[in-house]
Scaffold this motif. Structure first.
Motif, PDB file in Angstrom:
ATOM      1  N   ARG A 180       0.780  -1.416  -0.083  1.00 13.63           N
ATOM      2  CA  ARG A 180      -0.042  -0.008  -0.090  1.00 13.63           C
ATOM      3  C   ARG A 180       0.909   1.236   0.137  1.00 13.63           C
ATOM      4  O   ARG A 180       0.483   2.225  -0.738  1.00 13.63           O
ATOM      5  N   ASP A 209      -0.051  -6.131  -3.615  1.00 13.04           N
ATOM      6  CA  ASP A 209      -1.442  -5.917  -3.539  1.00 13.04           C
ATOM      7  C   ASP A 209      -2.036  -5.282  -4.745  1.00 13.04           C
ATOM      8  O   ASP A 209      -1.317  -4.948  -5.644  1.00 13.04           O
ATOM      9  N   HIS A 268      -6.381  -9.430  -4.698  1.00 18.31           N
ATOM     10  CA  HIS A 268      -5.600  -8.364  -4.241  1.00 18.31           C
ATOM     11  C   HIS A 268      -4.354  -8.414  -5.194  1.00 18.31           C
ATOM     12  O   HIS A 268      -3.254  -8.047  -5.090  1.00 18.31           O
ATOM     13  N   VAL A 294     -10.907  -2.875  -1.330  1.00 17.60           N
ATOM     14  CA  VAL A 294     -10.531  -4.000  -1.421  1.00 17.60           C
ATOM     15  C   VAL A 294     -11.485  -5.184  -1.982  1.00 17.60           C
ATOM     16  O   VAL A 294     -12.647  -4.737  -2.202  1.00 17.60           O
ATOM     17  N   ASP A 331      -6.926 -13.794   1.016  1.00 16.33           N
ATOM     18  CA  ASP A 331      -7.988 -13.041   1.940  1.00 16.33           C
ATOM     19  C   ASP A 331      -8.824 -12.333   0.832  1.00 16.33           C
ATOM     20  O   ASP A 331      -8.405 -11.902  -0.352  1.00 16.33           O
ATOM     21  N   GLU A 332     -10.112 -12.004   0.978  1.00 18.97           N
ATOM     22  CA  GLU A 332     -10.849 -11.225   0.349  1.00 18.97           C
ATOM     23  C   GLU A 332     -10.657 -11.367  -1.080  1.00 18.97           C
ATOM     24  O   GLU A 332     -10.904 -10.297  -1.792  1.00 18.97           O
ATOM     25  N   TRP A 362      -4.231 -16.403   4.616  1.00 21.31           N
ATOM     26  CA  TRP A 362      -5.315 -15.992   5.539  1.00 21.31           C
ATOM     27  C   TRP A 362      -6.252 -16.901   5.576  1.00 21.31           C
ATOM     28  O   TRP A 362      -6.342 -18.046   4.753  1.00 21.31           O
ATOM     29  N   TRP A 379      -7.484 -13.722  11.183  1.00 20.62           N
ATOM     30  CA  TRP A 379      -7.472 -12.401  10.912  1.00 20.62           C
ATOM     31  C   TRP A 379      -9.109 -11.703  11.549  1.00 20.62           C
ATOM     32  O   TRP A 379      -9.026 -10.563  11.484  1.00 20.62           O
ATOM     33  N   TYR A 404      -4.237  -5.895  15.163  1.00 22.90           N
ATOM     34  CA  TYR A 404      -3.908  -5.039  13.995  1.00 22.90           C
ATOM     35  C   TYR A 404      -3.412  -3.657  14.312  1.00 22.90           C
ATOM     36  O   TYR A 404      -4.091  -2.782  15.052  1.00 22.90           O
ATOM     37  N   ASP A 406      -2.571  -1.114  12.553  1.00 18.66           N
ATOM     38  CA  ASP A 406      -3.238  -0.217  11.820  1.00 18.66           C
ATOM     39  C   ASP A 406      -4.734   0.522  12.029  1.00 18.66           C
ATOM     40  O   ASP A 406      -5.338   1.278  11.932  1.00 18.66           O
ATOM     41  N   MET A 407      -5.020  -0.393  13.482  1.00 16.74           N
ATOM     42  CA  MET A 407      -6.282   0.258  14.044  1.00 16.74           C
ATOM     43  C   MET A 407      -6.000   1.461  14.583  1.00 16.74           C
ATOM     44  O   MET A 407      -4.865   1.290  15.654  1.00 16.74           O
ATOM     45  N   LEU A 417      -6.995   3.169  10.429  1.00 15.20           N
ATOM     46  CA  LEU A 417      -8.268   2.597  10.112  1.00 15.20           C
ATOM     47  C   LEU A 417      -8.932   2.250  11.554  1.00 15.20           C
ATOM     48  O   LEU A 417      -8.460   2.221  12.484  1.00 15.20           O
ATOM     49  N   TRP A 419     -12.020  -0.153  11.422  1.00 14.76           N
ATOM     50  CA  TRP A 419     -13.248  -0.916  10.930  1.00 14.76           C
ATOM     51  C   TRP A 419     -13.283  -2.222  12.109  1.00 14.76           C
ATOM     52  O   TRP A 419     -14.350  -2.718  12.336  1.00 14.76           O
ATOM     53  N   TRP A 453      -0.830  -2.900   8.542  1.00 15.95           N
ATOM     54  CA  TRP A 453      -1.499  -2.502   6.999  1.00 15.95           C
ATOM     55  C   TRP A 453      -1.155  -0.949   6.878  1.00 15.95           C
ATOM     56  O   TRP A 453      -1.255  -0.175   7.627  1.00 15.95           O
ATOM     57  N   GLU A 455      -2.386   1.480   4.671  1.00 15.40           N
ATOM     58  CA  GLU A 455      -3.239   2.359   3.607  1.00 15.40           C
ATOM     59  C   GLU A 455      -2.751   3.674   4.165  1.00 15.40           C
ATOM     60  O   GLU A 455      -2.799   4.708   3.213  1.00 15.40           O
TER      61      GLU A 455
HETATM   62  C1  NGO Z   1      -7.805  -6.826   5.881  1.00 14.15           C
HETATM   63  C2  NGO Z   1      -7.392  -6.724   4.430  1.00 14.15           C
HETATM   64  C3  NGO Z   1      -6.433  -6.063   4.102  1.00 14.15           C
HETATM   65  C4  NGO Z   1      -6.411  -4.455   4.622  1.00 14.15           C
HETATM   66  C5  NGO Z   1      -6.664  -4.501   6.172  1.00 14.15           C
HETATM   67  C6  NGO Z   1      -6.764  -3.321   6.671  1.00 14.15           C
HETATM   68  C7  NGO Z   1      -6.788  -8.593   5.453  1.00 14.15           C
HETATM   69  C8  NGO Z   1      -6.197 -10.049   5.894  1.00 14.15           C
HETATM   70  N1  NGO Z   1      -6.995  -8.242   4.249  1.00 14.15           N
HETATM   71  O1  NGO Z   1      -6.758  -7.800   6.541  1.00 14.15           O
HETATM   72  O2  NGO Z   1      -6.217  -5.992   2.739  1.00 14.15           O
HETATM   73  O3  NGO Z   1      -5.441  -3.769   4.323  1.00 14.15           O
HETATM   74  O4  NGO Z   1      -7.683  -5.476   6.612  1.00 14.15           O
HETATM   75  O5  NGO Z   1      -6.873  -3.323   8.108  1.00 14.15           O
END
Ligand code: NGO
Length: 517
Positions: A180, A209, A268, A294, A331-332, A362, A379, A404, A406-407, A417, A419, A453, A455
């Motif tokens: 990122r 990513d 990603h 994402v 992931d995702e 993941w 996660w 995390y 980044d929280m 972030l 979330w 993370w 971002e």
């Molecule tokens: C998620 C997502 C990431 C994001 C992150 C931000 C995972 C495993 N996939 O964690 O792409 O950057 O949250 O908190």
């Protein structure tokens, strides 16, 4: 003569005794009162006192070739902290007046275990492996640094005693997302230095990513020529040449940290899809992406070239990565139908195996037919705990609402972030990986990892602000036995570490949960 011995004799003796007491420096702390992090398994005080000036050498015992570089580093550290120059010597005959680094067969077999003895004329660090010696040196360094913090003059003495120590978990990790935002080799090394001083032993590198491809792949050069040229917010991005990557791997391994490379698949992947049109189902390259959404990209699961690509990438990176794991993301993958995802993963898992790596992914990987040795990284937010299916694979805990980095700490944290909720220092520390997920077999858990993370993270300053002090707590969760951990005690010990970080010019988040000293 009016009595013998004369009064002046007693006075002289009293003066001599006082003088000699003044000459014997006193340690500032008893060993068990030092605010060490991670807290060792056991600490026993003795009545002995070590005068710093009585140490003249570092002595290496055992044939391990890593000892001499550790001795060199310790010599530099000692000079800086005590102003004293030490000799480096080999052999076990004379231990007095030295710090001996002793590889011993009969020591605890747990990776990283060590014993540290501080006696009146010597310091001894014993372990079965050079890794244990390294962890012991890190404890000794902390003892010196913490003692120095409160001594008005140069450090003169240390309290005697014995520390017997070993880690609770075999995997104590941090993750850095370099996709990122891209971070220079120097920045990564600085982070590695800090992680190693708290006994973290894995650094997971999120190398690709949607927003960037960060490692040179010789057989697919456009990945970095095109896919490496941007980042979140549209900045110029960057990438590691294979030499840069190897430099990081070596730097980490010298500090007993194993790099885990991750190439996130099959989602990603926009940076790769923008670099090579043929990886897209419609044959058209996507545009580079610098936002923070994402779940919108996927490799084309039905094309053979996809697997040539995946194999080349895994082969080239595996050849540069001596560690046991290769992380394939997973992931995702929100636009890859589950059936396609499973088919893709079956083939990709076989490729990882072909290059002799243990697959890591993941926890969404659980939907595919994963081999038992696969390491799944959990996660989810707490409300998603039900997603853990009781398969027998090993688990690495990275629950977002606890690990995390980044929280945000709270609603006014300028970076990060939220979330998964806010993550203050106490919440990041005060939990137990063994009991977090109900119904999980505790033997499945090999440790925990704190991901950062990026971002919203752009440079070392941001990394330091979000990671410190929370990751120090994660380091203790990974190392120290759960029965010894207690928030108030930890918060008190942590309060002394702000000054250690300041001395290294690390601008940590000075949370008001801690009464910083
Ligand atoms: C998620 C997502 C990431 C994001 C992150 C931000 C995972 C495993 N996939 O964690 O792409 O950057 O949250 O908190």
């Amino acid at each position: 003569m009016n009595g013998f011995p004369p009064k002046t004799f007693f006075i002289a003796i009293a003066i001599l005794l006082t003088l000699s007491a003044c000459n014997n420096p006193k340690p500032l702390y008893r060993l068990d009162k030092l605010p060490l992090i991670p807290l060792p398994l056991s600490l026993e005080n003795s009545e002995e006192v070590l005068e710093i000036s009585s140490i003249h050498s570092i002595r290496m015992e055992g044939s391990d070739s890593n000892l001499s570089s550790m001795a060199q580093d310790l010599k530099i550290f000692w000079k800086k902290q005590t102003q004293q120059e030490l000799l480096i010597q080999e052999g076990s005959t004379e231990k007095d007046r030295s710090i001996s680094l002793e590889i011993k067969e009969d020591s605890s077999v747990k990776m990283g275990a060590y014993k540290l003895l501080i006696e009146s004329h010597k310091i001894r660090i014993q372990a079965k492996t050079s890794e244990g010696i390294f962890r012991g040196i890190k404890t000794l360094e902390q003892i010196i640094l913490l003692s120095n913090l409160h001594s008005k003059t140069t450090l003169l003495a240390l309290a005697g005693g014995v520390i017997v120590d070993e880690p609770q978990y075999e995997y104590r990790g941090a993750m850095l997302d370099v996709a990122r935002h891209f971070f220079s080799v120097e920045t990564v090394k600085r982070y590695i230095d800090l992680l190693s001083s708290y006994k973290i032993n894995f650094l997971h590198f999120h190398l690709s990513d949607d927003q960037g491809w960060r490692i040179e792949i010789k057989s697919w050069p456009k990945l970095t020529e095109i896919g490496g040229q941007t980042q979140v917010g549209g900045g110029e991005g960057g990438f590691y040449s294979q030499e840069d990557y190897q430099e990081i791997v070596k730097y980490a391994s010298d500090r007993y940290i194993t790099i885990v490379p991750e190439i996130d698949l099959p989602g990603h992947t926009n940076a790769a899809l923008a670099s090579y049109a043929e990886l897209n189902c419609d044959g058209k390259a996507t545009a580079l992406y610098s936002g923070i959404e994402v779940g919108f990209s996927s490799l084309c699961v039905d094309k053979e070239i996809t697997y040539e690509f995946v194999e080349d990438v895994i082969r080239e990176i595996s050849a540069l990565s001596p560690g046991p794991y290769f992380h394939i993301g997973g992931d995702e993958s929100l636009v890859t139908p589950q059936e396609d995802f499973n088919r893709f993963m079956d083939r990709t898992l076989a490729i990882v195996k072909k290059y002799n790596k243990i697959p890591m992914g993941w926890y969404e990987l659980i939907g595919a037919d994963i081999p038992e040795e696969t390491l799944l990284q959990f996660w989810a937010k707490s409300e998603d705990f039900s997603k853990i299916i009781p398969k027998k694979s090993k688990l690495l805990i990275s629950a977002a609402s606890y690990t995390y980095l980044d929280m945000k700490y709270d609603s006014i944290t300028p970076l990060g972030l939220h979330w998964a909720g806010y993550l203050p220092v106490k919440k990041a520390y005060d939990w137990d990986p063994q009991t977090l997920v109900p119904d999980l077999d505790s033997h499945q858990i090999i440790g925990l990892e704190a991901p950062l993370w990026t971002e919203t993270i752009e440079d070392f300053y941001d990394i330091a602000y979000m990671a410190f002090p929370r990751i120090i707590g994660h380091a203790e969760l990974g190392w120290t036995d759960a029965s010894l951990r207690q928030w108030e005690d930890y918060a008190n010990r942590l309060s002394f570490h702000g000054r250690l970080l300041e001395a290294l010019d690390v601008k940590y988040y000075a949370s008001d949960e801690i009464d910083w000293k």
